[in-house]
Every structure is written in structure tokens, then in C-alpha cells.
Write a protein that holds these residues in place. Structure first.
Motif, PDB file in Angstrom:
ATOM      1  N   GLN A 131       9.579   9.343  13.392  1.00 29.26           N
ATOM      2  CA  GLN A 131       9.771   7.679  12.446  1.00 29.26           C
ATOM      3  C   GLN A 131      10.601   8.248  11.221  1.00 29.26           C
ATOM      4  O   GLN A 131       9.914   9.115  10.386  1.00 29.26           O
ATOM      5  CB  GLN A 131       8.522   7.012  12.761  1.00 29.26           C
ATOM      6  N   LYS A 132      11.374   7.511  11.168  1.00 29.25           N
ATOM      7  CA  LYS A 132      12.522   7.388   9.835  1.00 29.25           C
ATOM      8  C   LYS A 132      11.811   7.202   8.666  1.00 29.25           C
ATOM      9  O   LYS A 132      11.466   5.515   8.104  1.00 29.25           O
ATOM     10  CB  LYS A 132      13.630   7.055  10.012  1.00 29.25           C
ATOM     11  N   ASP A 133      11.014   7.767   7.571  1.00 30.77           N
ATOM     12  CA  ASP A 133      10.034   7.563   6.606  1.00 30.77           C
ATOM     13  C   ASP A 133      11.286   6.957   5.545  1.00 30.77           C
ATOM     14  O   ASP A 133      12.680   7.417   5.441  1.00 30.77           O
ATOM     15  CB  ASP A 133       9.704   9.010   5.665  1.00 30.77           C
ATOM     16  N   VAL A 134      10.403   5.726   4.835  1.00 30.89           N
ATOM     17  CA  VAL A 134      10.989   5.738   3.735  1.00 30.89           C
ATOM     18  C   VAL A 134      11.272   6.478   2.383  1.00 30.89           C
ATOM     19  O   VAL A 134      10.761   6.691   2.759  1.00 30.89           O
ATOM     20  CB  VAL A 134      10.280   3.894   3.133  1.00 30.89           C
ATOM     21  N   SER A 135      12.544   6.849   1.771  1.00 26.67           N
ATOM     22  CA  SER A 135      12.369   7.506   1.016  1.00 26.67           C
ATOM     23  C   SER A 135      11.377   7.727  -0.142  1.00 26.67           C
ATOM     24  O   SER A 135      11.182   6.195  -0.567  1.00 26.67           O
ATOM     25  CB  SER A 135      13.869   8.000   0.500  1.00 26.67           C
ATOM     26  N   SER A 136      10.775   8.010  -0.788  1.00 27.62           N
ATOM     27  CA  SER A 136      10.392   8.084  -2.381  1.00 27.62           C
ATOM     28  C   SER A 136      10.821   7.042  -2.933  1.00 27.62           C
ATOM     29  O   SER A 136      10.144   6.397  -3.307  1.00 27.62           O
ATOM     30  CB  SER A 136       9.828   9.609  -2.562  1.00 27.62           C
ATOM     31  N   ARG A 137      12.717   7.664  -3.052  1.00 29.09           N
ATOM     32  CA  ARG A 137      12.511   6.604  -4.296  1.00 29.09           C
ATOM     33  C   ARG A 137      13.152   4.993  -3.891  1.00 29.09           C
ATOM     34  O   ARG A 137      12.409   4.289  -4.791  1.00 29.09           O
ATOM     35  CB  ARG A 137      14.236   7.704  -4.335  1.00 29.09           C
ATOM     36  N   ASP A 138      13.062   4.846  -2.553  1.00 26.64           N
ATOM     37  CA  ASP A 138      13.159   3.660  -2.359  1.00 26.64           C
ATOM     38  C   ASP A 138      11.837   2.646  -2.263  1.00 26.64           C
ATOM     39  O   ASP A 138      12.160   1.920  -2.198  1.00 26.64           O
ATOM     40  CB  ASP A 138      14.420   3.288  -0.851  1.00 26.64           C
TER      41      ASP A 138
ATOM     42  N   LYS B  38      -5.070   4.714  -2.951  1.00 26.13           N
ATOM     43  CA  LYS B  38      -5.164   3.123  -3.991  1.00 26.13           C
ATOM     44  C   LYS B  38      -3.240   3.038  -3.626  1.00 26.13           C
ATOM     45  O   LYS B  38      -2.449   1.984  -4.049  1.00 26.13           O
ATOM     46  CB  LYS B  38      -5.751   3.907  -5.432  1.00 26.13           C
ATOM     47  N   MET B  39      -2.826   3.836  -3.822  1.00 27.56           N
ATOM     48  CA  MET B  39      -1.165   4.475  -4.274  1.00 27.56           C
ATOM     49  C   MET B  39      -0.513   4.209  -2.540  1.00 27.56           C
ATOM     50  O   MET B  39       0.590   3.182  -2.719  1.00 27.56           O
ATOM     51  CB  MET B  39      -0.644   6.115  -4.106  1.00 27.56           C
ATOM     52  N   HIS B  40      -0.949   4.681  -1.334  1.00 21.99           N
ATOM     53  CA  HIS B  40      -0.338   3.689  -0.041  1.00 21.99           C
ATOM     54  C   HIS B  40      -1.143   2.676   0.262  1.00 21.99           C
ATOM     55  O   HIS B  40      -0.212   1.984   0.912  1.00 21.99           O
ATOM     56  CB  HIS B  40      -0.494   4.528   1.037  1.00 21.99           C
ATOM     57  N   ALA B  41      -2.233   2.361  -0.139  1.00 22.74           N
ATOM     58  CA  ALA B  41      -2.524   0.710  -0.685  1.00 22.74           C
ATOM     59  C   ALA B  41      -1.236  -0.347  -0.725  1.00 22.74           C
ATOM     60  O   ALA B  41      -1.158  -1.373   0.051  1.00 22.74           O
ATOM     61  CB  ALA B  41      -4.024   0.836  -0.863  1.00 22.74           C
ATOM     62  N   THR B  42      -0.369   0.518  -1.536  1.00 20.98           N
ATOM     63  CA  THR B  42       0.350  -0.554  -2.410  1.00 20.98           C
ATOM     64  C   THR B  42       1.497  -0.831  -1.737  1.00 20.98           C
ATOM     65  O   THR B  42       1.928  -2.320  -1.703  1.00 20.98           O
ATOM     66  CB  THR B  42       0.761   0.314  -4.115  1.00 20.98           C
ATOM     67  N   THR B  43       2.071  -0.126   0.083  1.00 24.21           N
ATOM     68  CA  THR B  43       2.860   0.209   0.175  1.00 24.21           C
ATOM     69  C   THR B  43       2.455  -0.902   1.311  1.00 24.21           C
ATOM     70  O   THR B  43       3.625  -1.439   1.790  1.00 24.21           O
ATOM     71  CB  THR B  43       2.982   1.268   1.043  1.00 24.21           C
ATOM     72  N   LEU B  44       1.527  -0.982   1.456  1.00 22.29           N
ATOM     73  CA  LEU B  44       1.260  -2.169   2.875  1.00 22.29           C
ATOM     74  C   LEU B  44       1.349  -3.406   2.522  1.00 22.29           C
ATOM     75  O   LEU B  44       1.338  -4.960   2.807  1.00 22.29           O
ATOM     76  CB  LEU B  44      -0.560  -2.682   3.141  1.00 22.29           C
ATOM     77  N   GLY B  45       1.111  -4.092   0.880  1.00 22.72           N
ATOM     78  CA  GLY B  45       1.810  -5.358  -0.075  1.00 22.72           C
ATOM     79  C   GLY B  45       3.219  -5.848   0.109  1.00 22.72           C
ATOM     80  O   GLY B  45       3.451  -6.420  -0.534  1.00 22.72           O
TER      81      GLY B  45
ATOM     82  N   ASP C 240       2.065  12.107   0.725  1.00 19.81           N
ATOM     83  CA  ASP C 240       2.783  12.116  -0.193  1.00 19.81           C
ATOM     84  C   ASP C 240       4.339  10.343   0.880  1.00 19.81           C
ATOM     85  O   ASP C 240       3.663   9.746   1.744  1.00 19.81           O
ATOM     86  CB  ASP C 240       3.932  12.636  -1.006  1.00 19.81           C
ATOM     87  N   ALA C 241       5.072  10.588   0.784  1.00 23.05           N
ATOM     88  CA  ALA C 241       5.991   9.901   1.306  1.00 23.05           C
ATOM     89  C   ALA C 241       6.282  10.348   2.248  1.00 23.05           C
ATOM     90  O   ALA C 241       7.733  10.356   3.074  1.00 23.05           O
ATOM     91  CB  ALA C 241       7.658   9.194   0.307  1.00 23.05           C
ATOM     92  N   GLY C 242       5.583  10.665   3.471  1.00 18.66           N
ATOM     93  CA  GLY C 242       5.413  11.410   4.546  1.00 18.66           C
ATOM     94  C   GLY C 242       4.644  11.175   5.286  1.00 18.66           C
ATOM     95  O   GLY C 242       3.112  11.350   4.393  1.00 18.66           O
ATOM     96  N   PRO C 243       3.785  11.508   6.911  1.00 18.85           N
ATOM     97  CA  PRO C 243       3.004  11.849   7.208  1.00 18.85           C
ATOM     98  C   PRO C 243       1.907  12.806   6.800  1.00 18.85           C
ATOM     99  O   PRO C 243       1.192  12.698   7.742  1.00 18.85           O
ATOM    100  CB  PRO C 243       4.181  11.039   8.334  1.00 18.85           C
TER     101      PRO C 243
END
Ligand SMILES: O=C(O)C[C@@](O)(CF)CCOP(=O)(O)OP(=O)(O)O
Length: 323
Positions: A183-190, A238-245, A279-282
Motif C-alpha cells: 500500500q502507498k503510504d501517505v508521506s510523513s510530510r503530508d 497517541k501519535m497514530h491515533a491522531t491520523t484516525l480522526g 512511524d509513517a509506515g507499516p
């Protein structure tokens, strides 16, 4: 003239996840990382009057304009400091296991900052190198130092840089579980930009960081790798929880990531000091005692292949090398 330098990857234990200023890359919060020995980039920069544009060769392959953008930002800052307009050739080699899919921007941009400033005849301090690397990619500013480093957010280009915290010459290590995902991850910057702008959980994440950071520095001072891991795992979750919202919502976790996280929890039940960060990947990164690393790896071989498991120890900061 050889300007070869080596910089190592760092993994954040207290995450940088959001910019206060996107133009000069000022973060919303301080972050703290551990530089590792296993993954690094070697880079050589030469300024050449015959070049009409900057060139980037990554593992001997010339790169397209887009991958050059972060490189050009750093080169332009170096040219401005040195009072030159000359274009440069950048040769970079990533010593990151190809299957790893590990972001090498931190080691790459830190090595670029080091080599470009050497090539331009600048004699920058570590603080100035960290400030320069930050403009290439925020997390790169921490790779100037070995061991644990803290990126002090500051409020301007000159005041936002990393400082060394501890050389990590004690019983701590990391074990990467490489989860090969298509899967193509969303870049950390984006990813961080979308989260800051749209996630209702973002403020809660920010509010909890002061406590995490002071607890982390206390655990490091006590050389307590179990506590370091515990705080890092909570911080990453906690960091990864923010992406779900966020809008649209997203996650870096794959089913394989979840399987790896479960394996880490199982290790804890078996009495090991094992926690994970992501981090910004699996990929899942286990924080453990170096003295338990091989035993932990042996247990994980029941669930993962040898090539998926990469162990790492604390590594050094930016170094000039002969090549
Ligand atoms: O490393 C960390 O603190 C946490 C992260 O790895 C979590 F994904 C983010 C790294 O962001 P980076 O690639 O440095 O972003 P840039 O400044 O937009 O280039």
C-alpha cells in the motif's frame, strides 16, 4: 576533493508530528530520538562550475526533479552562506536494507548538510549543521548527533535544532520487524499536515507531550530501557491515533503491523522488556535491552522470517569518512 560524510538513521521515541511553520520547518513540539548504527547514508557533494543544474545520484541512479526538491533547499542555503551560485553534484548511497522500505530521509539529509557545507568551505558547528539539515527534513536535524538527541523546537530557523541528550552507552537496542506492504503510504510530510489541519485528536496529542518528554528524559537518565520503551510505545500510539480522526482518515497500520504489535505484547507476557514504536509506515520497531535482543529475535522467528528482523544498536552522529 573528497567530502564524503556518513549519517545514521534516527528513530523518534517522542515523535515530531506537525509543523508550526511549514516553510522553514518549525515543529509544534520538541521530539527525542535514538540514532542507530544499522542504517546510514554516505554522501559526497562537489560544486562544479560546468554544471547548469544540481544533480542527485542515489545509489548511482540519477534522480528526477521531485526527489531533488529537499536537496535543493539545503544546497541553496549552503550557497547563500558561502556566497556562491555554483551548481552541485550529490552522490548518495543508502545503507538501508532495500526490503526495509525504511525512510532514509533523516540520514540522507543530515549527510547532505554535512558534505555540502564541507564542499563549500564552510566550517559549521554541530548546531548550525542541525539547523541546516532540519530544512531538508525535520527529523534529519537529530541525526547530527549519536545516541539520544532532542530537537528543541525553537521559534525561528536559527533557534530550531537538536542537542545531544545521552550517548546511549548502556543496555538498550532496537529490533525492526519489516512489514513488506504494497500500500502507498501517505508521506510523513503530508500525513502530519493533514492531521494538524483536520484531526480533533491533534490538540490532545499535543497537550500530552510535555509530560511524555520529561518522563522520557528521566528514564534515559536512569538508563531504564523498560521505562524508555513504555513511554515510547504510549507516545507512538497517541501519535497514530491522531491520523484516525483526520479528514480523510488514514492509518499507517496494516494487518501485518497489528500482528507484529501483538507479538511484542506476547513477548512482554513472557517476561521480556519489549515495547514498540511506529512511524509513517507499516514497520514495527521494538525497543528492548540489547542483552535480550538475540533471545527476542529467536522468539519472533516463530512468527516472522529472518529477513524481516533487523537488529540495531545505538549509533554515532555525523562523521567525515574516507571512501
Ligand atoms: O521522526 C519523527 O519524529 C516522527 C516521524 O518519523 C513520524 F512519522 C515523522 C518524521 O517526519 P519528517 O520525515 O522528518 O518530516 P519533514 O520535516 O516534513 O521532512
Amino acid at each position: 576533493m573528497s567530502n564524503w560524510v556518513r549519517a545514521h538513521t534516527n528513530i523518534a521515541l517522542i515523535k515530531y508530528w506537525g509543523k508550526e511553520n511549514e516553510n522553514v520547518i518549525i515543529p509544534m513540539n520538541n521530539s527525542l530520538s535514538l540514532t542507530l548504527d544499522a542504517f546510514y547514508t554516505e554522501t559526497n557533494v562537489t560544486f562544479n562550475e560546468n554544471l547548469t543544474t544540481d544533480e542527485l545520484y542515489l545509489d548511482n541512479q540519477i534522480q528526477d526533479f521531485d526527489s531533488l526538491l529537499k536537496v535543493k533547499t539545503v544546497l541553496d542555503l549552503v550557497r547563500k552562506k558561502a556566497g556562491i551560485k555554483t551548481k552541485a553534484r550529490v552522490d548518495s548511497f543508502n545503507y538501508v536494507p532495500t526490503a526495509a522500505g525504511l525512510a532514509s530521509s533523516a540520514s540522507g539529509l543530515a549527510a547532505l548538510a554535512g558534505s555540502a557545507s564541507l564542499a563549500a568551505g564552510l566550517n559549521l558547528s554541530q548546531k548550525e549543521l542541525s539547523t541546516l539539515a532540519r530544512r531538508g527534513s525535520g527529523s534529519a536535524c537529530r541525526s547530527i548527533y549519536g545516541g539520544f538527541a532532542e530537537w528543541q523546537k525553537g521559534h525561528s530557523h536559527e533557534t530550531s535544532f537538536a542537542v545531544p541528550v545521552d550517548e546511549a552507552n548502556w543496555d538498550i537496542g532496537m529490533l525492526f520487524i519489516i512489514v513488506n506492504d504494497k500500500q502507498k503510504d501517505v508521506s510523513s510530510r503530508d500525513g502530519m499536515s493533514r492531521t494538524v489541519k483536520t484531526s480533533p485528536f491533534y490538540q490532545g496529542w499535543l497537550d500530552s507531550l510535555g509530560q511524555d518528554l520529561s518522563a522520557m528524559k528521566e528514564a534515559i537518565a536512569k538508563q531504564d530501557s523498560h521505562k524508555v520503551g513504555e513511554i515510547a510505545e504510549r507516545n507512538a500510539l497517541k501519535m497514530h491515533a491522531t491520523t484516525l480522526g483526520a479528514t480523510p482518515p488514514f492509518t499507517y497500520w496494516s494487518p501485518e503491523s497489528m500482528r507484529a504489535m501483538d507479538a511484542v505484547r506476547k513477548l512482554r507476557k513472557q517476561g521480556y522488556s519489549a515495547h514498540f514504536t511506529m512511524d509513517a509506515g507499516p514497520n514495527v520497531k521494538i525497543i528492548c535491552k540489547q542483552s535480550e535482543l538475540e533471545e527476542i529475535k529467536a522468539h519472533l522467528l516463530n512468527d516472522f522470517t529472518e529477513s524481516q528482523l533487523i537488529s540495531a544498536k545505538p549509533g554515532p552522529g555525523l562523521q567525515k569518512i574516507e571512501k
